[in-house]
Design a protein around this motif. Structure first.
Motif, short mmCIF file in Angstrom:
data_model
loop_
_atom_site.label_atom_id
_atom_site.label_comp_id
_atom_site.label_asym_id
_atom_site.label_seq_id
_atom_site.Cartn_x
_atom_site.Cartn_y
_atom_site.Cartn_z
N GLY A 194 48.14 38.43 79.86
CA GLY A 194 47.36 38.90 78.72
C GLY A 194 46.20 37.99 78.41
N ARG A 195 46.43 36.69 78.49
CA ARG A 195 45.36 35.72 78.25
C ARG A 195 44.25 35.90 79.28
NH1 ARG A 195 47.77 30.86 77.26
NH2 ARG A 195 48.54 30.89 79.39
N ALA A 201 52.11 40.50 69.16
CA ALA A 201 50.70 40.79 69.43
C ALA A 201 49.81 40.13 68.39
CB ALA A 201 50.46 42.30 69.46
N ARG A 202 50.24 40.16 67.16
CA ARG A 202 49.42 39.54 66.11
C ARG A 202 49.28 38.04 66.34
NH1 ARG A 202 50.80 41.87 60.30
NH2 ARG A 202 48.87 40.75 59.92
N ARG A 203 50.36 37.37 66.70
CA ARG A 203 50.30 35.93 67.00
C ARG A 203 49.41 35.67 68.21
NH1 ARG A 203 55.81 36.24 65.85
NH2 ARG A 203 56.28 36.35 68.07
N PHE A 204 49.52 36.52 69.23
CA PHE A 204 48.71 36.37 70.43
C PHE A 204 47.22 36.40 70.09
CE2 PHE A 204 46.31 38.54 73.81
CZ PHE A 204 46.49 37.66 74.87
N TYR A 205 46.79 37.41 69.35
CA TYR A 205 45.37 37.53 69.03
C TYR A 205 44.91 36.41 68.10
CZ TYR A 205 45.55 41.98 71.42
OH TYR A 205 45.72 42.94 72.38
N GLU A 206 45.72 36.06 67.13
CA GLU A 206 45.36 34.96 66.23
C GLU A 206 45.23 33.65 66.99
OE1 GLU A 206 48.37 35.21 63.19
OE2 GLU A 206 47.51 37.06 62.37
N ALA A 207 46.11 33.42 67.96
CA ALA A 207 46.04 32.20 68.78
C ALA A 207 44.79 32.16 69.64
CB ALA A 207 47.29 32.08 69.65
#
Length: 156
Positions: free
Chosen positions: A91-92, A117-123
């Motif tokens: 994903g990254r 997903a929210r943590r992924f995008y925020e990170a």
């Protein structure tokens, strides 16, 4: 090793299967279309529109991303990783590829009930703009609008 390439028409079934597998795992967001309708949409709408890239890992399609331009912003419309392969940098790699395309702003919607997903995008530098009640998506599930803004080269 992860390799990225532009999705081709003959990738439609494999991408639809990844999407369907991921969406089946989202018990909070019902699938609104039959498997056949999803496959037809991938083959007849999503891939012909362009701006779809996929990631291959060990020679197999592991995930994909689809984008569109709207109101001067790049919209990340789809980002799905084959179930069981999340958390391995796929994903990254896809997101980094999209953000390197040069858009000043990238936006996306994600279901509120998808904390991973929210943590992924925020990170990855996305900030929450607003929360929605779901009336604007076909699943009628509460969603969140996120935005990423490119930092000018001199301001990094």
């Amino acid at each position: 090793m992860i390799t990225l390439r532009t999705a081709r028409q003959n990738d439609a079934d494999a991408l639809a299967e990844i999407y369907l597998g991921c969406r089946r795992d989202m018990r909070y967001a019902p699938l609104m279309h039959s498997d056949q309708a999803v496959r037809q949409w991938f083959a007849g709408v999503l891939l012909p529109a362009g701006n779809v890239w996929l990631a291959e890992r060990d020679g197999a399609i592991a995930g994909f991303v689809a984008c569109s331009m709207q109101d001067g912003a790049l919209w990340l419309d789809q980002l799905y990783i084959r179930p069981g392969l999340q958390g391995r940098g796929i994903g990254r790699a896809l997101l980094d590829h999209v953000l390197r395309q040069g858009a000043a702003v990238c936006r996306l919607h994600v279901f509120q009930a998808n904390p991973g997903a929210r943590r992924f995008y925020e990170a990855h530098g996305f900030t929450l703009l607003s929360l929605g009640d779901g009336r604007d998506n076909e699943e009628r599930c509460p969603d969140a609008l996120y935005q990423w803004v490119r930092v000018p080269a001199g301001n990094q």
